[in-house]
Design a protein around this motif. Sequence first.
Motif, PDB file in Angstrom:
ATOM      1  N   SER A 118       0.822  -1.252   0.001  1.00 36.94           N
ATOM      2  CA  SER A 118       0.003  -0.125   0.137  1.00 36.94           C
ATOM      3  C   SER A 118       0.961   1.312  -0.033  1.00 36.94           C
ATOM      4  O   SER A 118       0.280   2.308  -0.523  1.00 36.94           O
ATOM      5  CB  SER A 118      -0.842   0.064   1.090  1.00 36.94           C
ATOM      6  N   ASP A 119       1.968   1.125   0.420  1.00 36.82           N
ATOM      7  CA  ASP A 119       2.804   2.451   0.365  1.00 36.82           C
ATOM      8  C   ASP A 119       3.784   2.803  -0.778  1.00 36.82           C
ATOM      9  O   ASP A 119       4.423   3.688  -0.512  1.00 36.82           O
ATOM     10  CB  ASP A 119       3.762   2.310   1.719  1.00 36.82           C
ATOM     11  N   ILE A 120       3.688   1.978  -1.589  1.00 32.37           N
ATOM     12  CA  ILE A 120       4.320   2.188  -2.808  1.00 32.37           C
ATOM     13  C   ILE A 120       3.436   1.989  -4.159  1.00 32.37           C
ATOM     14  O   ILE A 120       2.181   1.494  -4.071  1.00 32.37           O
ATOM     15  CB  ILE A 120       5.557   1.152  -3.234  1.00 32.37           C
ATOM     16  N   LEU A 121       3.716   2.541  -5.201  1.00 35.47           N
ATOM     17  CA  LEU A 121       3.095   2.168  -6.466  1.00 35.47           C
ATOM     18  C   LEU A 121       4.084   1.732  -7.316  1.00 35.47           C
ATOM     19  O   LEU A 121       5.297   2.333  -7.637  1.00 35.47           O
ATOM     20  CB  LEU A 121       2.579   3.559  -7.098  1.00 35.47           C
ATOM     21  N   SER A 122       4.000   0.561  -8.081  1.00 33.49           N
ATOM     22  CA  SER A 122       4.874  -0.066  -8.879  1.00 33.49           C
ATOM     23  C   SER A 122       4.420   0.047 -10.344  1.00 33.49           C
ATOM     24  O   SER A 122       3.268  -0.153 -10.684  1.00 33.49           O
ATOM     25  CB  SER A 122       5.076  -1.455  -8.398  1.00 33.49           C
ATOM     26  N   VAL A 123       5.345   0.159 -11.249  1.00 34.28           N
ATOM     27  CA  VAL A 123       5.365   0.321 -12.623  1.00 34.28           C
ATOM     28  C   VAL A 123       6.257  -0.638 -13.318  1.00 34.28           C
ATOM     29  O   VAL A 123       7.453  -0.586 -13.171  1.00 34.28           O
ATOM     30  CB  VAL A 123       5.372   1.693 -13.210  1.00 34.28           C
ATOM     31  N   ALA A 124       5.781  -1.525 -14.172  1.00 38.21           N
ATOM     32  CA  ALA A 124       6.533  -2.462 -15.040  1.00 38.21           C
ATOM     33  C   ALA A 124       6.733  -1.804 -16.379  1.00 38.21           C
ATOM     34  O   ALA A 124       5.744  -1.590 -17.018  1.00 38.21           O
ATOM     35  CB  ALA A 124       5.831  -4.060 -15.021  1.00 38.21           C
ATOM     36  N   ALA A 125       7.891  -1.753 -16.762  1.00 34.32           N
ATOM     37  CA  ALA A 125       8.248  -1.175 -18.112  1.00 34.32           C
ATOM     38  C   ALA A 125       9.011  -2.448 -18.852  1.00 34.32           C
ATOM     39  O   ALA A 125       9.740  -3.221 -18.474  1.00 34.32           O
ATOM     40  CB  ALA A 125       9.324  -0.203 -18.018  1.00 34.32           C
ATOM     41  N   VAL A 126       7.858  -3.002 -19.956  1.00 31.44           N
ATOM     42  CA  VAL A 126       7.931  -4.208 -20.446  1.00 31.44           C
ATOM     43  C   VAL A 126       8.120  -4.132 -21.909  1.00 31.44           C
ATOM     44  O   VAL A 126       7.374  -3.522 -22.515  1.00 31.44           O
ATOM     45  CB  VAL A 126       6.648  -5.033 -20.307  1.00 31.44           C
ATOM     46  N   GLN A 127       9.218  -4.553 -22.500  1.00 38.31           N
ATOM     47  CA  GLN A 127       9.499  -4.913 -23.714  1.00 38.31           C
ATOM     48  C   GLN A 127       9.825  -6.241 -24.251  1.00 38.31           C
ATOM     49  O   GLN A 127      10.128  -7.078 -23.438  1.00 38.31           O
ATOM     50  CB  GLN A 127      11.066  -3.975 -24.131  1.00 38.31           C
ATOM     51  N   GLY A 128       9.455  -6.538 -25.618  1.00 39.37           N
ATOM     52  CA  GLY A 128       9.917  -7.823 -25.923  1.00 39.37           C
ATOM     53  C   GLY A 128       8.905  -8.752 -25.365  1.00 39.37           C
ATOM     54  O   GLY A 128       7.782  -8.782 -25.058  1.00 39.37           O
ATOM     55  N   HIS A 129       9.677 -10.044 -25.243  1.00 38.50           N
ATOM     56  CA  HIS A 129       9.135 -11.273 -24.540  1.00 38.50           C
ATOM     57  C   HIS A 129       8.808 -11.049 -23.026  1.00 38.50           C
ATOM     58  O   HIS A 129       9.618 -10.794 -22.280  1.00 38.50           O
ATOM     59  CB  HIS A 129       9.660 -12.522 -24.866  1.00 38.50           C
ATOM     60  N   ALA A 130       7.485 -11.549 -22.608  1.00 42.78           N
ATOM     61  CA  ALA A 130       7.425 -11.642 -21.204  1.00 42.78           C
ATOM     62  C   ALA A 130       6.488 -12.792 -21.029  1.00 42.78           C
ATOM     63  O   ALA A 130       5.333 -12.651 -21.283  1.00 42.78           O
ATOM     64  CB  ALA A 130       6.323 -10.473 -20.630  1.00 42.78           C
ATOM     65  N   ILE A 131       7.107 -13.877 -20.795  1.00 37.10           N
ATOM     66  CA  ILE A 131       6.617 -15.362 -21.035  1.00 37.10           C
ATOM     67  C   ILE A 131       6.427 -15.829 -19.670  1.00 37.10           C
ATOM     68  O   ILE A 131       7.417 -15.750 -18.924  1.00 37.10           O
ATOM     69  CB  ILE A 131       7.304 -16.101 -22.056  1.00 37.10           C
ATOM     70  N   GLY A 132       5.482 -16.844 -19.500  1.00 31.57           N
ATOM     71  CA  GLY A 132       5.183 -17.127 -18.167  1.00 31.57           C
ATOM     72  C   GLY A 132       5.463 -16.539 -16.900  1.00 31.57           C
ATOM     73  O   GLY A 132       4.835 -15.669 -16.652  1.00 31.57           O
ATOM     74  N   ALA A 133       6.687 -16.861 -16.247  1.00 25.88           N
ATOM     75  CA  ALA A 133       7.100 -16.159 -14.988  1.00 25.88           C
ATOM     76  C   ALA A 133       7.429 -14.665 -15.356  1.00 25.88           C
ATOM     77  O   ALA A 133       7.123 -13.807 -14.484  1.00 25.88           O
ATOM     78  CB  ALA A 133       8.377 -16.987 -14.272  1.00 25.88           C
ATOM     79  N   GLY A 134       7.675 -14.310 -16.489  1.00 19.95           N
ATOM     80  CA  GLY A 134       7.987 -12.805 -16.774  1.00 19.95           C
ATOM     81  C   GLY A 134       6.786 -12.187 -17.128  1.00 19.95           C
ATOM     82  O   GLY A 134       6.610 -11.428 -16.762  1.00 19.95           O
ATOM     83  N   PHE A 135       5.767 -13.036 -17.724  1.00 22.73           N
ATOM     84  CA  PHE A 135       4.076 -12.289 -17.492  1.00 22.73           C
ATOM     85  C   PHE A 135       3.606 -12.042 -16.170  1.00 22.73           C
ATOM     86  O   PHE A 135       3.228 -10.989 -15.925  1.00 22.73           O
ATOM     87  CB  PHE A 135       3.209 -13.379 -18.361  1.00 22.73           C
ATOM     88  N   GLN A 136       3.901 -13.217 -15.308  1.00 21.06           N
ATOM     89  CA  GLN A 136       3.408 -12.998 -14.094  1.00 21.06           C
ATOM     90  C   GLN A 136       4.100 -11.865 -13.288  1.00 21.06           C
ATOM     91  O   GLN A 136       3.519 -11.151 -12.413  1.00 21.06           O
ATOM     92  CB  GLN A 136       3.618 -14.223 -13.633  1.00 21.06           C
ATOM     93  N   LEU A 137       5.497 -11.898 -13.533  1.00 20.03           N
ATOM     94  CA  LEU A 137       6.263 -10.673 -12.696  1.00 20.03           C
ATOM     95  C   LEU A 137       5.765  -9.200 -13.178  1.00 20.03           C
ATOM     96  O   LEU A 137       5.562  -8.359 -12.420  1.00 20.03           O
ATOM     97  CB  LEU A 137       7.652 -10.822 -13.129  1.00 20.03           C
ATOM     98  N   ALA A 138       5.285  -9.017 -14.344  1.00 23.20           N
ATOM     99  CA  ALA A 138       4.721  -7.773 -15.044  1.00 23.20           C
ATOM    100  C   ALA A 138       3.267  -7.606 -14.310  1.00 23.20           C
ATOM    101  O   ALA A 138       2.960  -6.518 -14.052  1.00 23.20           O
ATOM    102  CB  ALA A 138       4.621  -7.901 -16.297  1.00 23.20           C
ATOM    103  N   LEU A 139       2.407  -8.667 -14.178  1.00 20.05           N
ATOM    104  CA  LEU A 139       1.344  -8.817 -13.515  1.00 20.05           C
ATOM    105  C   LEU A 139       1.416  -8.389 -12.133  1.00 20.05           C
ATOM    106  O   LEU A 139       0.385  -7.667 -11.447  1.00 20.05           O
ATOM    107  CB  LEU A 139       0.513  -9.934 -13.772  1.00 20.05           C
ATOM    108  N   ALA A 140       2.687  -8.910 -11.250  1.00 24.31           N
ATOM    109  CA  ALA A 140       2.670  -8.393 -10.019  1.00 24.31           C
ATOM    110  C   ALA A 140       2.585  -6.756  -9.677  1.00 24.31           C
ATOM    111  O   ALA A 140       2.274  -6.285  -8.526  1.00 24.31           O
ATOM    112  CB  ALA A 140       3.765  -9.037  -9.373  1.00 24.31           C
ATOM    113  N   CYS A 141       2.880  -6.143 -10.493  1.00 23.35           N
ATOM    114  CA  CYS A 141       3.115  -4.733 -10.447  1.00 23.35           C
ATOM    115  C   CYS A 141       1.544  -3.987 -10.549  1.00 23.35           C
ATOM    116  O   CYS A 141       0.733  -4.627 -11.040  1.00 23.35           O
ATOM    117  CB  CYS A 141       3.939  -3.852 -11.480  1.00 23.35           C
ATOM    118  N   ASP A 142       1.551  -2.871 -10.027  1.00 22.13           N
ATOM    119  CA  ASP A 142       0.166  -1.942 -10.173  1.00 22.13           C
ATOM    120  C   ASP A 142      -0.101  -1.611 -11.643  1.00 22.13           C
ATOM    121  O   ASP A 142      -1.265  -1.717 -11.848  1.00 22.13           O
ATOM    122  CB  ASP A 142       0.376  -0.750  -9.291  1.00 22.13           C
TER     123      ASP A 142
END
Length: 267
Positions: A118-142
């Motif tokens: 709650s005390d932070i806002l997270s932003v994923a900057a995503v380029q190219g492939h974001a597959i499997g665990a990579g997709f889920q890591l991007a989804l982990a951000c706000d």
Amino acid sequence: MASPAHDPGPALDKDGVRLTVDDAIATVTLTNPAKRNAQSPALWRALTEAGRLLPGSVRVVVLRAEGKSFSAGLDRQAFTPEGFDGEPSFIDLARGGDAELDATITEYQEAFTWWRRSDILSVAAVQGHAIGAGFQLALACDLRVVADDVQFAMRETSLGLVPDLTGTHPLVSLVGYARALEICATGRFVTAEEAVNTGLANLAVPADQLDGAVHDLASAVLAVPRDAVIETKALLQGALGRDYEAQRAAERAAQARRLRDLAGLGE
């Protein structure tokens, strides 16, 4: 001549993860482009450590990756009988007891959970492939800002597995059950255009403008009073778990806290 500003260097730099802090903005960078930032238990532990090392001054955390791919997912070495050095292989995990297996997956998931604090806002900057665990890591951000060459895919089912790194809840919340099921069951690629159109991404830009777009977004967040962002984020995060009347009550309580704080009457 004025002396140069002191550069404290990275707060963390190991196992494919680097954390740097610049006042209110922290940047977590995946640093193994030669392997397309493939993920491993060691990388997950480093991500968890990065979250624990954030100073209280940080308001925005940017997640980015070096190279042409954000993350190609789990390192395929995990699927070999040997696994990673010093780590239990998947075969070893499967042979263990239920409690041990559950505890191990819980530890892995910790790398993906702190981004929505709650005390932070997270932003994923995503380029190219974001597959499997990579997709889920991007989804982990706000929030997600993507390059126009991005390709998301959830490939776990093709390996006989399920997405277990906290990605299923945000995926359904963002795109709905039917589309989330179709994306996961087929393992197909989701392009930048579809990601923006379905709410999976907030913004798509040319690849050479990705860092600038994320910086602009972070600056806009930092221009708003921190406590107001924290209260608003908590309201929105809890909205789907409350009925209409409960959400109205939560809004009233949050606004009362803000008004008292602005009037100098807060605790």
